[in-house]
Design a protein around this motif. Structure first.
Motif, short mmCIF file in Angstrom:
data_model
loop_
_atom_site.label_atom_id
_atom_site.label_comp_id
_atom_site.label_asym_id
_atom_site.label_seq_id
_atom_site.Cartn_x
_atom_site.Cartn_y
_atom_site.Cartn_z
N TYR A 200 0.83 -1.21 0.00
CA TYR A 200 0.00 0.00 0.00
C TYR A 200 0.86 1.25 0.00
O TYR A 200 0.56 2.24 -0.71
CB TYR A 200 -0.91 -0.01 1.22
CG TYR A 200 -1.85 1.16 1.31
CD1 TYR A 200 -3.05 1.17 0.62
CD2 TYR A 200 -1.51 2.27 2.09
CE1 TYR A 200 -3.91 2.25 0.69
CE2 TYR A 200 -2.37 3.36 2.16
CZ TYR A 200 -3.56 3.34 1.47
OH TYR A 200 -4.40 4.42 1.55
N LEU A 201 1.95 1.26 0.78
CA LEU A 201 2.82 2.43 0.83
C LEU A 201 3.52 2.66 -0.50
O LEU A 201 3.69 3.81 -0.93
CB LEU A 201 3.86 2.25 1.94
CG LEU A 201 3.31 2.22 3.37
CD1 LEU A 201 4.44 1.97 4.38
CD2 LEU A 201 2.60 3.54 3.70
N THR B 250 0.85 4.12 -3.01
CA THR B 250 0.51 5.51 -2.70
C THR B 250 1.69 6.44 -2.95
O THR B 250 1.50 7.57 -3.40
CB THR B 250 0.05 5.63 -1.25
OG1 THR B 250 1.04 5.05 -0.37
CG2 THR B 250 -1.27 4.91 -1.05
N SER B 251 2.92 5.99 -2.65
CA SER B 251 4.08 6.85 -2.87
C SER B 251 4.34 7.09 -4.35
O SER B 251 4.93 8.12 -4.71
CB SER B 251 5.32 6.24 -2.22
OG SER B 251 5.63 4.97 -2.82
N GLY C 99 2.04 7.61 -6.46
CA GLY C 99 0.94 8.43 -6.98
C GLY C 99 -0.12 7.65 -7.74
O GLY C 99 -0.84 8.23 -8.56
N LYS D 144 -2.63 6.00 -6.25
CA LYS D 144 -3.86 5.90 -5.47
C LYS D 144 -5.03 6.48 -6.26
O LYS D 144 -4.93 7.55 -6.86
CB LYS D 144 -3.68 6.64 -4.15
CG LYS D 144 -4.79 6.40 -3.13
CD LYS D 144 -4.67 5.02 -2.51
CE LYS D 144 -5.48 4.93 -1.22
NZ LYS D 144 -6.87 5.30 -1.33
N ASP D 145 -6.14 5.79 -6.23
CA ASP D 145 -7.37 6.18 -6.93
C ASP D 145 -7.15 6.29 -8.44
O ASP D 145 -7.78 7.11 -9.11
CB ASP D 145 -7.89 7.51 -6.38
CG ASP D 145 -9.39 7.66 -6.61
OD1 ASP D 145 -10.08 6.62 -6.73
OD2 ASP D 145 -9.86 8.81 -6.68
N SER E 38 -3.43 1.39 -10.49
CA SER E 38 -3.26 0.65 -9.23
C SER E 38 -3.89 -0.73 -9.30
O SER E 38 -3.61 -1.59 -8.45
CB SER E 38 -3.86 1.45 -8.07
OG SER E 38 -5.26 1.60 -8.25
N TYR F 135 -7.24 0.65 -3.09
CA TYR F 135 -6.66 1.79 -3.79
C TYR F 135 -7.67 2.70 -4.47
O TYR F 135 -7.32 3.82 -4.85
CB TYR F 135 -5.67 1.30 -4.85
CG TYR F 135 -4.63 0.35 -4.31
CD1 TYR F 135 -3.90 0.66 -3.18
CD2 TYR F 135 -4.36 -0.87 -4.94
CE1 TYR F 135 -2.94 -0.20 -2.67
CE2 TYR F 135 -3.40 -1.74 -4.45
CZ TYR F 135 -2.69 -1.40 -3.31
OH TYR F 135 -1.75 -2.27 -2.82
N ASP G 166 -10.89 4.97 -4.32
CA ASP G 166 -11.80 5.65 -3.40
C ASP G 166 -13.07 6.14 -4.11
O ASP G 166 -14.12 6.23 -3.49
CB ASP G 166 -11.10 6.84 -2.75
CG ASP G 166 -9.90 6.42 -1.91
OD1 ASP G 166 -9.95 5.30 -1.36
OD2 ASP G 166 -8.92 7.19 -1.82
#
Length: 311
Positions: free
Chosen positions: A145-146, A149-150, A152, A154-155, A159, A233, A235
């Motif tokens: 997950y990290l 998200t790192s 970029g 996410k959403d 992903s 990932y 939303d």
């Protein structure tokens, strides 16, 4: 000195092993009944799902739930889910992710497998060890997950593709198939001046249609059926794939959100029952795999046994 070779002990009455014996009529009947029971155990739930998705409100109310015996044909549930709204959008997103993800995974897997199948390639053993290490050690949910998200992602639909772009199992299977390609054939191509890219695209891949088709099926089914990455990932509900929508409707018990215009077709109910819509979503999630499988079925056996341990 005389060498005595011990003869293989013969079975009493010169009988063959049990698995080589010809089946008796009773055994054949029992095998047929067992196979029939297994087929019915698989087909009966599918039949109930399809019939319920095509049932009218009166039929579902009379059955008290799932319908087994069809009475009235009402396809309004399918017209409704494809008339706009979240379900139609989710089908499109799942199709896009499946097609794009399968293409990316096949390209990466084929390139990595071909490089690792050549003994003289750069860092051959360390890279192979890193890929095989993923069989034993999984980084865990929090590090994955990290990383996502790192970067970029996410959403983003990426992903749903990049974290599972390469399967170590599929890589090992394709690599084993590439290693079985005769080295004399590749050496003769190099003598004629062919490069590695030409050898891969014009010689190795045409000989590897079976394993590529099967691995592509594995990737496609995996992307189509995946929903957990979307839970982590994604939303925005507008970016949910069909499996996430199915999970929300079926497991969470929420009602389908259909925002399209009411269906205006003679003989079709404008607002179908909720259960029929849910079952229609289930059918939509299963049909693509059923449609694709026959096209790769003839390659399935050859592709699956590739890389198996030979005795």
């Amino acid at each position: 000195m005389t060498t005595v070779i011990a003869s293989r002990p013969r079975r009493p009455g010169n009988r063959r092993p049990a698995w080589e014996e010809k089946a008796t009529p009773v055994g054949q009947v029992l095998k047929g009944l067992v196979l029939l029971a297994l087929v019915l155990a698989v087909l009966f739930p599918l039949w109930a799902v399809v019939v319920t998705s095509l049932a009218s409100r009166q039929t579902i109310d009379a059955a008290g739930g799932m319908v087994v015996v069809p009475r009235e044909f009402d396809p309004s549930a399918y017209f409704t889910i494809f008339n706009g709204g979240q379900i139609s959008r989710a089908v499109w997103i799942s199709t896009l992710v499946t097609a794009g993800g399968t293409a990316v995974s096949l390209v990466l897997t084929v390139l990595a497998a071909y490089g690792l199948s050549r003994p003289g390639s750069v860092a051959h053993r360390p890279l192979l060890f890193l890929f095989l290490l993923t069989f034993l050690i999984y980084p865990g949910l929090v590090p994955s997950y990290l990383v996502v998200t790192s970067l970029g992602l996410k959403d983003s639909l990426w992903s749903l593709i990049l974290p599972t772009a390469i399967s170590a199992f599929n890589l090992v299977v394709v690599r084993a198939f590439f290693m079985n390609v005769p080295s004399e054939l590749l050496d003769s191509a190099r003598i004629d001046g062919a490069g590695e890219w030409y050898i891969l695209t014009r010689i190795v891949l045409p000989l590897s249609k079976a394993v590529v088709a099967v691995v592509g099926l594995f990737y496609a089914v995996g992307y189509w059926n995946a929903y957990f990455n979307s839970v982590l990932y994604i939303d925005t509900s507008d970016k949910w794939p069909i499996q996430r929508v199915l999970q929300t409707y079926i497991l969470a018990g929420q009602s389908p959100s259909v925002t399209g215009a009411p269906v205006n077709i003679p003989g079709v109910t404008a607002y179908p029952p909720t259960l029929a819509v849910k079952m229609a979503v289930v059918v939509v999630t299963v049909v693509p795999a059923v449609i694709v499988y026959p096209f790769v079925q003839r390659h399935f056996t050859k592709g699956v046994i590739t890389g198996a341990v030979k005795g």
